[in-house]
Design an enzyme around this catalytic site. Structure first.
Site, PDB file in Angstrom:
ATOM      1  CB  SER A 177      -0.861  -0.089   1.357  1.00 58.92           C
ATOM      2  OG  SER A 177      -0.210   0.281   2.384  1.00 58.92           O
ATOM      3  CE  LYS A 178      -0.812   7.052  -3.608  1.00 62.50           C
ATOM      4  NZ  LYS A 178      -2.184   7.807  -3.792  1.00 62.50           N
TER       5      LYS A 178
END
Ligand code: GLU
Length: 483
Positions: free
Chosen positions: A254-255
């Site tokens: 994920s970011k």
């Protein structure tokens, strides 16, 4: 394989190319090139809520940078275009109508209020959130009346009850789903746009896609797609769902835990060769422990059979290692554009340095860096005069006699004519012999004088690169400053 494989990368333009998207694109590309097939780019932009200006252009230019050339696509054309879904709306509507005629899809006029009440109820009774097929029972007259009254509607897939849907996935093996777990998926939304599911299946069929190679997050959609293929009476493509990408703590990539946009990696100075090499290893290996690859070897070695099921860990240390390896294995001249662009982002004036000079600098630093920009940060003495000398090195290497020794050395250097590395080396040896000293007594303070540091590439390399005049100047300046 007796038919020419046709595969596609079908991103939704969200504004940037995700590294997971790059992995999907790469595996499709490798598969196509390995089998002399076709690699197609199709833009899936039917979610108008997620529309981002310039996203398609950005995606295409990033893909272009990675070198994953496609044979057919929005800017390339091909026999099965258009390759942007928003330009194919009529095709999806016609196909939805075909399903309605076959009773495999139906109009649904339920209001948002009714749907939300239904959801509340199901939550309460702990039932699966699912449409209750209420509109399936409308008579043709009721449907006609609603349509004439321009009542908003969606078109839903008529999922059969209690049917086992089997998928033979190349990577995951046989996967079964019970149709009971599937919702009557919306195929055409109230804005007239198709959903991903309908558009994706219709296009894969019309574009003659033979193998659907995509991320595992799409596996749960596949039973709906299978139903669509069957309802239309079409042959299914081969499915291959690629393993999830995970953070080192095994959570979904994920970011939040780092960069996910290919552009960010590019901006940080990763070479495309390194990024491609790294991404290729996210779920694939040739069955040995080789990790360093060029694109042509990947094409030669790649097969879906050697893609793993298990989630692939995104390990930035490995990426860094590969970047260093690819830098090392490149011609210094090939790295010039990278160094020039890093210089543009630095305090130094890039136009001041010739290609010849910068190539020599890269030659000397190539083995010592992970990023090309480190040529500048680790060896600033190639780009500017020395302002600061490392105090620890001064303490350790600079003695009261040093100025005398270095002056002698400088005299010896001044006699040289257009010196190469060896000439500097011989002059230094000669000086130590005349002074009856160990080489270390001269070489360490010399390095300090010309670089301000205690370590770096070979000292004779530095001398050769900066040249005789600068060498002599810097020795003089160090004697003045440090004595
Ligand atoms: N548009 C989907 C995506 O954004 C495509 C998934 C598929 O390949 O079917 O990834």
């Amino acid at each position: 394989m007796n038919i020419t494989p046709r595969v596609r990368f079908a991103p939704s333009p969200t504004g940037y190319l995700h590294v997971g998207g790059l992995r999907t694109a790469l595996f499709n590309f490798l598969f196509a090139r390995h089998h002399d097939g076709k690699f197609i780019l199709r833009i899936e932009d039917t979610d108008r809520n997620r529309f981002v200006d310039g996203a398609v252009e950005n995606l295409i230019s990033t893909l272009h940078w990675t070198g994953l050339d496609y044979d057919e696509g929005p800017d390339k054309g091909g026999d099965y275009g258009p390759y942007i879904q928003s330009k194919r709306l009529d095709i999806y509507r016609t196909h939805a109508q075909e399903l309605i005629k076959k009773d495999k899809a139906y109009y649904c006029f339920c209001s948002p209020e009714r749907l939300s009440m239904l959801r509340q109820e199901q939550k309460h009774t702990k039932d699966q959130a699912k449409y209750d097929k209420f509109c399936l029972n409308l008579t043709p007259e009721e449907i006609q009346k609603n349509l004439s009254a321009l009542k908003p509607y969606v078109i839903r897939l008529n999922v059969p009850q209690n049917q086992i849907i089997e998928i033979d996935d190349v990577i995951r093996g046989r996967v079964e789903f019970n149709s009971e777990t599937l919702d009557d998926q919306v195929l055409i939304k109230s804005d007239g746009y198709p959903t991903y599911h309908l558009a994706n299946v219709v296009d894969d069929h019309l574009m003659k896609i033979t193998h659907v190679i995509r991320g595992e997050e799409w596996l749960s959609s596949t039973p709906k797609h299978i139903l669509l293929y069957d309802f239309f009476g079409w042959n299914r493509p081969v499915f291959a769902h690629l393993p999830l990408l995970l953070n080192p703590d095994r959570s979904k990539l994920s970011k939040r835990q780092g960069d996910v946009a290919v552009e960010d990696y590019r901006a940080k100075g990763y070479l495309k060769e390194a990024l491609i090499n790294f991404v290729a290893l996210l779920g694939w290996n040739a069955g040995d422990d080789k990790e360093f690859y060029y694109m042509n070897e990947l094409i030669e070695k790649f097969s879906l059979a050697s893609v793993n099921k298990a989630g692939a860990i995104f390990n930035t240390e490995k990426l860094n290692w590969l970047n260093a390896e690819h830098i090392r294995n490149k011609n210094s001249v090939e790295l010039l554009p990278e160094l020039r662009s890093a210089l543009k982002n630095s305090v130094y004036d890039e136009s001041f340095f010739s290609d010849e000079y910068l190539t020599k600098v890269i030659d000397s630093m190539k083995e010592r860096i992970t990023f090309v920009s480190e040529v500048i940060t680790k060896s600033p003495y190639f780009f500017a005069e020395i302002e600061n000398y490392d105090p620890d090195v001064i303490k350790k290497r600079w003695t009261v006699e040093t100025p005398v020794y270095l002056s002698k050395l400088s005299e010896e250097f001044s006699l040289l004519n257009n010196p190469g590395k060896e000439d500097f080396e011989n002059a230094l040896k000669k000086t130590t012999e005349n002074l009856n000293l160990g080489i270390g007594k001269l070489i360490h303070p010399l390095r300090l004088a010309v670089s301000g540091m205690g370590a770096g590439p070979g000292v004779y390399d530095i001398l050769f690169i900066i040249g005789k005049e600068k060498t002599i100047d810097r020795i003089k300046k160090a004697i003045e400053k440090l004595s």
